[in-house]
Design an enzyme around this catalytic site. Structure first.
Site, mmCIF file in Angstrom:
data_model
loop_
_atom_site.group_PDB
_atom_site.id
_atom_site.type_symbol
_atom_site.label_atom_id
_atom_site.label_comp_id
_atom_site.label_asym_id
_atom_site.label_seq_id
_atom_site.Cartn_x
_atom_site.Cartn_y
_atom_site.Cartn_z
ATOM 1 N N HIS A 77 -32.099 -46.914 29.200
ATOM 2 C CA HIS A 77 -32.047 -45.683 28.406
ATOM 3 C C HIS A 77 -31.523 -44.503 29.228
ATOM 4 O O HIS A 77 -30.929 -43.579 28.672
ATOM 5 C CB HIS A 77 -33.419 -45.363 27.809
ATOM 6 C CG HIS A 77 -33.704 -46.139 26.564
ATOM 7 N ND1 HIS A 77 -34.406 -45.650 25.498
ATOM 8 C CD2 HIS A 77 -33.344 -47.405 26.216
ATOM 9 C CE1 HIS A 77 -34.476 -46.566 24.535
ATOM 10 N NE2 HIS A 77 -33.854 -47.646 24.954
ATOM 11 N N PRO B 85 -28.238 -47.163 21.525
ATOM 12 C CA PRO B 85 -28.029 -48.035 20.364
ATOM 13 C C PRO B 85 -29.317 -48.187 19.562
ATOM 14 O O PRO B 85 -30.363 -48.458 20.136
ATOM 15 C CB PRO B 85 -27.606 -49.375 20.990
ATOM 16 C CG PRO B 85 -28.050 -49.315 22.402
ATOM 17 C CD PRO B 85 -28.158 -47.874 22.792
#
Ligand SMILES: *[C@@H]1O[C@H](CO)[C@@H](O)[C@H](O)[C@H]1NC(C)=O
Length: 187
Positions: free
Chosen positions: A75, A173
């Protein structure tokens, strides 16, 4: 080179062109080479061992932390590259941080492990090892502890100073992505 130049000037010019071309072609290689394995060998030789100790201690308490630390690295990297921007608790430009964005808050974890690793590394070698490298080492150590795989981590990342919620929402995503969308985003 001097001999060549005296005997034949056009040849010397040719050598200069070849040399210039070589330098220009090498530039991308040099840029990539800024990250390297063993980056802290001279400046903080225990850096990777100290990070591993912190991760191993956390893993002994909770094996699930390995998945958390791998996800923290992933992340981080999707927003402005692997620059530890996900750790920042203040957005210098105002507004919410990456860390506060819905894909990260409250599910992202392992911040305490990174803090412990950073504290250990800072006491051994103050102001030397970036948080971004610590996050990358910790993800590697997590994979090693959980899966018994090892890879060398090229280091030398610089920490980011920008953390922006919107960028996290735009770049991470979503869980609804298809396999194709995921591979495209990873690329
Ligand atoms: C955050 O990023 C978005 C998208 O790039 C941009 O429009 C916005 O101005 C940024 N906000 C801050 C506070 O930097």
């Amino acid at each position: 080179m001097g001999v060549l130049g005296r005997r034949n000037k056009p040849a010397a010019a040719g050598v200069a062109v070849v040399a210039l071309t070589a330098v220009v072609c090498l530039l991308p290689v040099i840029a990539r080479a800024q990250l390297r394995v063993g980056f802290y060998d001279a400046t903080c030789p225990n850096a990777e061992a100290l990070v591993r100790q912190a991760v191993a201690a956390a893993f002994a308490r909770d094996t699930g932390i390995a998945a958390g630390l791998i996800r923290l690295h992933f992340h981080d990297c999707f927003v402005r590259g692997c620059d530890a921007s996900v750790l920042l608790t203040v957005n210098p430009g105002g507004g919410k941080t990456e860390r506060e964005a819905a894909p990260n808050n409250p599910s992202l974890r392992g911040f305490d492990v990174i803090d412990a690793a950073k504290a250990a590394v800072e006491s051994a070698c103050p102001r030397t090892v970036s948080c971004a490298d610590i996050v990358a080492f910790a993800a590697r150590d997590s994979i090693n502890l959980a899966g018994n795989l090892f890879y060398a981590v090229p280091a030398g990342r610089r920490d980011g100073r920008v953390s922006n919620e919107t960028e996290a929402l735009l770049n991470l995503p979503p869980p609804s992505f298809t396999a194709k969308e995921l591979t495209d985003r990873f690329r």
